[in-house]
Design an enzyme around this catalytic site. Structure first.
Site, PDB file in Angstrom:
ATOM      1  N   TYR A  85     -58.908  19.917   3.180  1.00  0.00           N
ATOM      2  CA  TYR A  85     -60.233  19.273   2.636  1.00  0.00           C
ATOM      3  C   TYR A  85     -60.870  18.362   4.213  1.00  0.00           C
ATOM      4  O   TYR A  85     -60.111  17.188   4.242  1.00  0.00           O
ATOM      5  CB  TYR A  85     -60.385  18.850   1.921  1.00  0.00           C
ATOM      6  CG  TYR A  85     -61.811  18.864   1.475  1.00  0.00           C
ATOM      7  CD1 TYR A  85     -62.706  19.833   1.477  1.00  0.00           C
ATOM      8  CD2 TYR A  85     -62.386  17.300   1.788  1.00  0.00           C
ATOM      9  CE1 TYR A  85     -64.093  19.326   1.194  1.00  0.00           C
ATOM     10  CE2 TYR A  85     -63.906  16.760   1.247  1.00  0.00           C
ATOM     11  CZ  TYR A  85     -65.233  18.010   1.046  1.00  0.00           C
ATOM     12  OH  TYR A  85     -66.089  17.739   0.691  1.00  0.00           O
ATOM     13  N   CYS A  86     -61.946  18.547   5.258  1.00  0.00           N
ATOM     14  CA  CYS A  86     -62.274  17.251   5.963  1.00  0.00           C
ATOM     15  C   CYS A  86     -61.174  16.177   6.844  1.00  0.00           C
ATOM     16  O   CYS A  86     -60.637  17.295   7.488  1.00  0.00           O
ATOM     17  CB  CYS A  86     -62.962  15.474   4.623  1.00  0.00           C
ATOM     18  SG  CYS A  86     -63.818  14.934   5.801  1.00  0.00           S
ATOM     19  N   ILE A  87     -61.039  14.948   6.905  1.00  0.00           N
ATOM     20  CA  ILE A  87     -59.899  14.816   7.319  1.00  0.00           C
ATOM     21  C   ILE A  87     -58.396  14.646   7.064  1.00  0.00           C
ATOM     22  O   ILE A  87     -57.735  14.974   7.514  1.00  0.00           O
ATOM     23  CB  ILE A  87     -59.903  12.665   7.591  1.00  0.00           C
ATOM     24  CG1 ILE A  87     -59.121  12.089   8.741  1.00  0.00           C
ATOM     25  CG2 ILE A  87     -59.449  12.844   6.158  1.00  0.00           C
ATOM     26  CD1 ILE A  87     -59.936  13.307  10.363  1.00  0.00           C
TER      27      ILE A  87
END
Length: 464
Positions: free
Chosen positions: A319-321
């Protein structure tokens, strides 16, 4: 109105002024930071370049000014003379600032609203119409001029906002007294930029009414804890799931309340779920870099899950970074010709190609990054509170000024909202890692270059 209102209000105002000057003198105020200095210098450079280009195109400026003047006269004529209900300028469909009926029905406020919107539109048109200006400079001018214009919106001031003026009279000014108290509390919990609360900080308790899916920590090192969630079905699927959340936010974005917890939903479907919970960096972690998160974070978590689950392959989610981290870990495994133990990789809101980062790109240039690096050098990390404000200001009307008005001018405490509670639960970023993210990923986009970025002595080629 309460005859003691002005006495009470100005007493609070004096108290706030003293607090502001104390913060200013202590060097905590944003005006004293390397970042603020770099932003001012870059804005001056961009504005100077724009003025030089505009001076060579007087006809373009003259036309925009004439259009603005004619439209402004039409607004005044419609509102004050004819009473025409047809607005010359209307808010965008997603602009919620002017929903009070007085903005449309009362001539004074209608005129203010339309004049403000016209100025806002013409400012953007003026910037966009000048040719020969560097596109990155034009993007920055648009972004920061929009920030300034939205900060000066008539909705942000009592005398030009009909809803606030009415409320102040009806409550004998108690909305402003309460707002001052909320502002003072937020100042105490902010870093170098005012962080406005978006939800009631006392409404949720991690492990109680949020992030409460049953589980236990089965592994811990200096970088993370690994949570294994308790199965909620009699039988479970063979392949486990490892979720790699971002290290710039808390893990429980994937485990909010029962009705919107992905972790709980997955175990209810018969999956064995593992989740990383990253350590919140302090100054002792200043040298922890992105490659450490790959080697001692994502890959180490895969080792632990593999040992627990046996030789079964693992479903992974980033998720995300955390997705950027997971992809880098998989590319590292491929480069090292490690045994493939990942059955699938799913990415949520993940950037791998940083060439088009969106509006955060206004901050992505060497002078700004150098200033942020200098600022982080003082603490050893990027303060998560400042980072949170930066992201909020990418959608300033809905995620910053909306709460400014609601909290400090209306005197309302924000609603209980689990997602906004998570959003406000800030996480720091280690100095070295933050520099790598900004400089090597965002600025130089090295992850897209098969020979651009190394982990553990090997190049990361995402195509593998």
């Amino acid at each position: 109105m309460n005859p003691n209102f002005f006495t009470d209000y100005f007493a609070k105002l004096q108290e706030m002024n003293q607090a502001w000057w104390k913060e200013f003198d202590s060097g905590k105020a944003a005006i004293n930071t390397p970042l603020n200095k770099a932003l001012s210098e870059l804005n001056l450079e961009d504005t100077t370049a724009w003025l030089e280009s505009a001076s060579a195109q007087p006809a373009v400026i003259a036309k925009i000014q004439m259009d603005w003047f004619e439209s402004q006269m039409k607004i005044l004529q419609n509102v004050t003379l004819t009473g025409d209900s047809q607005d010359v300028v209307t808010p965008a469909h997603d602009d919620k600032r002017f929903i009070d009926p007085a903005w449309q029905n009362e001539a004074f406020y209608n005129c203010i609203k339309q004049s403000y919107l016209l100025f806002s539109n013409k400012m953007k048109e003026t910037i966009d119409s000048i040719e020969g200006l560097d596109e990155k400079a034009k993007e920055r001018l648009n972004f920061f001029s929009r920030q300034a214009i939205n900060a000066l919106s008539p909705t942000n001031f009592i005398t030009t906002n009909p809803e606030l003026a009415k409320l102040t009279v009806e409550t004998n000014g108690q909305n402003l007294i309460k707002g001052m108290e909320l502002l003072h509390e937020d100042m105490q919990s902010s870093a170098d930029v005012l962080k406005i609360r978006m939800t009631n900080g006392d409404a949720f308790q991690v492990g109680d009414n949020i992030a409460n899916t049953p589980g236990q920590v089965i592994f811990k090192n200096d970088l993370f804890e690994l949570i294994q969630y308790k199965p909620l079905t009699e039988t479970v699927n063979a392949a486990p799931i490892l979720i790699v959340p971002p290290f710039i936010n808390k893990y429980y974005i994937m485990d909010l309340r029962e009705k919107n917890s992905m972790a709980r939903w997955l175990v209810e479907q018969g999956h064995t779920v593992f989740m990383i919970s990253w350590r919140n960096p302090d100054a002792t972690m200043q040298d922890v870099d992105f490659d450490t998160y790959v080697l001692e974070g994502a890959l180490k978590a895969l080792d632990v899950v593999e040992n627990v689950a046996g030789d079964k392959q693992i479903h992974t989610v980033g998720y995300c970074i955390g997705g950027t981290l997971l992809a880098t870990a998989l590319a590292y495994s491929a480069a090292k010709r490690m045994r493939n133990r990942v059955k699938s990789a799913t990415f949520f809101t993940t950037i791998l190609d940083f060439s088009q980062p969106g509006e955060i790109g206004a901050y992505i240039n060497d002078p700004i990054i150098s200033a942020i690096e200098a600022q982080n050098e003082l603490k050893g990390y990027m303060d998560g509170r400042s980072l949170s404000v930066t992201f909020s200001l990418l959608r300033e009307n809905s995620l910053y000024w909306n709460y400014y008005v609601n909290n400090y001018l209306k005197g309302n405490s924000p609603i209980d909202f689990d997602l906004l509670f998570w959003n406000g639960d800030s996480t720091n970023v280690a100095k070295a890692c933050h520099s790598t993210l900004l400089r090597q990923f965002y600025l130089e986009n090295k992850l897209m270059d098969p020979k651009g970025y190394k982990v553990g002595g090997v190049y990361i080629d995402l195509s593998k």
